[in-house]
Scaffold this active site. Structure first.
Site, PDB file in Angstrom:
ATOM      1  N   HIS A   1       0.872  -1.271   0.062  1.00 38.10           N
ATOM      2  CA  HIS A   1      -0.133   0.166  -0.126  1.00 38.10           C
ATOM      3  C   HIS A   1       0.849   1.429  -0.048  1.00 38.10           C
ATOM      4  CE1 HIS A   1      -3.293  -2.756   1.120  1.00 38.10           C
ATOM      5  NE2 HIS A   1      -2.360  -3.236   2.103  1.00 38.10           N
TER       6      HIS A   1
ATOM      7  N   SER B   1      15.750  21.007 -15.596  1.00 33.51           N
ATOM      8  CA  SER B   1      14.651  21.673 -16.012  1.00 33.51           C
ATOM      9  C   SER B   1      15.181  22.873 -16.841  1.00 33.51           C
ATOM     10  CB  SER B   1      13.870  22.131 -14.628  1.00 33.51           C
ATOM     11  OG  SER B   1      13.154  23.231 -14.753  1.00 33.51           O
TER      12      SER B   1
ATOM     13  N   LYS C   1      17.193  21.228 -10.736  1.00 29.36           N
ATOM     14  CA  LYS C   1      16.400  19.884 -11.196  1.00 29.36           C
ATOM     15  C   LYS C   1      17.008  18.883 -11.528  1.00 29.36           C
ATOM     16  CE  LYS C   1      12.619  18.577 -10.525  1.00 29.36           C
ATOM     17  NZ  LYS C   1      11.271  19.158 -10.862  1.00 29.36           N
TER      18      LYS C   1
ATOM     19  N   GLU D   1      10.567   7.853 -16.387  1.00 30.68           N
ATOM     20  CA  GLU D   1       9.307   8.526 -16.807  1.00 30.68           C
ATOM     21  C   GLU D   1       8.813   8.180 -18.213  1.00 30.68           C
ATOM     22  OE1 GLU D   1       8.750  12.516 -14.590  1.00 30.68           O
ATOM     23  OE2 GLU D   1      10.731  12.449 -15.259  1.00 30.68           O
TER      24      GLU D   1
END
Ligand code: ARG
Length: 456
Positions: free
Chosen positions: A155, A276, A282, A289
Site C-alpha cells: 500500500h 529543467s 532539478k 518516466e
C-alpha cells in the site's frame, strides 16, 4: 500501370495511391521478402515448375536488388504500393522476363504472412537478448549491494524490512517470465505459410516442405484460409511486449519514488537524467518516466491489433495491411527502452544508509514478535492482537518498541522472553527469513548466485 493492372482501364488516382500504399513502412521487410522469394524460386525449380536456369537468374537478381536497397541505390514510390511489388519490379528490371516467374504459385497474401513471420523471428531474438542484458544490469546492482536493507512496501506504506537485492531480483523473475512468453510466441509463429496462395492453395505441384526446410521453420501451416487471415502471432508478440513494458513501468515507478527527495534511496547518473529549463536545481528521472509513458502506446498498439482483427470475415482483407505500424511501433518502442534502461540501472548510485534508516522503524518488526509468540504455542490471531495492544501502549506512552524494558513488554505480553527485546533490528528480522523465496541473507545470496550462473 500497376502490376495487377491487367483488368483495369485506367491508372489509380494519385490520392488513392498515397492512401493505399504500405511501402513507407513495410520496406523494412525487404530482407525477408527476398529471403522468402529465393527459397520459393529454388523450390519451383526443384519441382520442375520453372527451369533451373531461371531460378538461378532469379536468385542472383534478388541478390542484386538486396545490394541496391542496402546501398541506398533504390527508389521507393507509392505507385508500387508495397515492398513485394517493389522487389518483383526491380527483379524484372534486373534480369528481364524471367523475373516475372517468381510470383508463380504465390499471392501477396501468403507472401506477406511469410515475411512478417521471418521478420518477427529476428526481432524476438534481438529483444530476448536485450532483456537478458537488462537482467544482467539488475543483477550487477544485486551483486554490488547484496546485504543492503531497505523497507519493503505494501500500500506504499512501510511494511517489513527486505533486502534491496530481493526487490531487484523480483524484476529479474518478471523478465524471465517475459522471456518465456517471447519464446512461446516464437514457437507458435514458426510455421511456414507459403503455398496457401491467395486463399485456397494452388493447383501447381509445389513442395511446401522444401520451402519450410530452406527457411528453417518447424513445420508448415495446415489450413490455407487460416494462414492468410491469421495475425495471432503479431497480437501475441505485442501482448508479450505489453506485459514486459508493464513490468518496466512498475520498475520505473519504484525508481521515480526512490530518487525523489522524500525517499532519497538512489541517484541516477547524469547521463540518464535531464534538467529543467526553468529550475536550475532539478535532475529528473526521464528514462524511467518516458518508459512508463511509452508503455501506454504499446497498450495502444495491442488494442489496435486486436480491434483490427475482431471484425474481419475470413480470409485476407486489406485491413490487415494496418497490422504493420502498430506491430513495428511496439517493437521499436521496446527496443528504444531496452537500449537506455540497462546502462541506467548499471550506473545508478544507491544510498544504503538512507535505505537502512527508513527500514529501522521498529514497528516494521511487529510481525516478527507475533511469530515468536506463535512459536511459544499461541494462536496467531491472539498473538496479532497482543502485539497490537503493545504497539498501542507504546504509542500512548511515546516509546519505541525497541526502547521497551522486559517489564513494560510484559504489561501486554506476559509471555515475553528476554530475547524479544532484540527483535526490533531489521538485520535480525531479515536473518530469520531463510525459507525459499524469502528475503533472508543466505536465501538471497543463493538466488544471486543462481542468476549469475544462469545469465553467464
Ligand atoms: N501490402 C499488403 C499487406 O500488407 C500485402 C498483401 C496485399 N494483398 C492484396 N491482395 N492486396 O497486407
Amino acid at each position: 500501370m500497376a502490376m495487377w493492372g491487367g483488368r483495369f482501364g485506367s491508372g489509380t488516382d494519385k490520392d488513392m495511391q498515397d492512401f493505399s500504399e504500405s511501402i513507407s513502412f513495410d520496406k523494412r521487410l525487404y530482407k525477408y521478402d527476398i529471403q522468402g522469394s529465393k527459397a520459393h524460386a529454388a523450390m519451383l525449380a526443384a519441382q520442375g515448375i520453372i527451369p533451373q536456369t531461371t531460378a538461378q537468374k532469379i536468385i542472383e537478381g534478388l541478390e542484386i536488388v538486396q545490394k541496391n536497397i542496402e546501398s541506398g541505390d533504390f527508389t521507393f514510390c507509392a505507385e508500387l504500393e508495397d515492398i513485394h511489388m517493389h522487389i518483383e519490379k526491380a527483379l524484372t528490371e534486373a534480369i528481364g522476363e524471367d523475373g516475372a516467374r517468381v510470383h508463380t504459385a504465390r499471392s501477396r497474401n501468403d507472401q506477406v504472412a511469410l515475411d512478417i513471420r521471418l521478420y518477427l523471428r529476428d526481432e524476438i531474438s534481438l529483444i530476448s537478448n536485450m532483456i537478458r542484458d537488462f537482467q544482467r544490469a539488475m543483477l550487477s546492482q544485486c551483486e554490488a549491494n547484496p546485504e543492503t536493507i531497505m523497507p519493503g512496501f505494501t500500500h506504499l506504506q512501510h511494511a517489513q524490512p527486505v533486502l534491496f537485492a530481493h526487490h531487484l531480483l523480483a524484476y529479474i523473475e518478471m523478465f524471465e517470465r517475459d522471456l518465456g512468453r517471447l519464446a512461446d510466441c516464437r514457437k507458435r509463429l514458426n510455421l511456414m505459410p507459403l503455398g496457401s496462395g491467395a486463399i485456397a492453395g494452388t493447383t501447381l505441384p509445389v513442395n511446401r516442405e522444401t520451402v519450410c526446410k530452406l527457411l528453417n521453420f518447424d513445420g508448415i501451416t495446415q489450413n490455407s484460409m487460416d494462414a492468410v487471415a491469421d495475425r495471432d502471432f503479431a497480437i501475441e508478440l505485442v501482448a508479450a511486449l505489453a506485459v514486459f513494458a508493464m513490468h518496466v513501468s512498475r520498475l520505473s515507478e519504484d525508481l521515480i519514488l526512490w530518487c525523489s527527495q522524500e525517499f532519497d534511496f538512489i541517484e541516477f547518473d547524469d547521463a540518464f537524467t535531464t534538467g529543467s529549463s526553468l529550475m536550475p536545481q532539478k535532475k529528473n528521472p526521464d528514462v524511467a518516466e518516458l518508459s512508463r509513458g511509452k508503455t501506454a502506446r504499446i497498450y495502444g498498439d495491442l488494442t489496435a491489433l486486436l480491434t483490427l482483427c475482431k471484425g474481419l470475415p475470413l480470409t485476407y482483407n486489406r485491413d490487415l495491411q494496418e497490422d504493420k505500424e502498430p506491430l513495428f511501433d511496439a517493437i521499436d518502442t521496446v527496443i528504444k527502452i531496452l537500449k537506455v534502461y540497462p546502462p541506467m540501472i548499471a550506473s545508478m548510485k544507491i544510498h544504503p544508509q538512507r535505505m537502512l534508516e527508513a527500514a529501522s522503524d521498529p514497528s516494521l518488526m511487529a510481525t516478527d514478535l507475533a511469530d515468536e509468540l506463535v512459536k511459544l504455542g499461541m494462536p496467531f490471531r491472539t498473538a496479532h492482537h497482543r502485539v497490537g495492544s503493545l504497539v498501542k501502549w507504546c504509542h500512548d506512552h511515546g516509546k519505541g518498541l525497541n526502547r521497551l524494558t522486559l517489564e513494560e513488554m510484559r504489561i501486554t505480553i506476559p509471555e515475553a522472553l528476554d530475547f524479544f527485546l532484540e527483535l526490533f533490528d531489521p538485520a535480525v528480522s531479515i536473518a530469520k527469513r531463510e525459507i525459499t523465496g524469502a528475503t533472508g541473507f543466505k536465501t538471497v545470496r543463493s538466488r544471486i548466485d543462481y542468476w549469475l550462473e544462469t545469465l553467464e
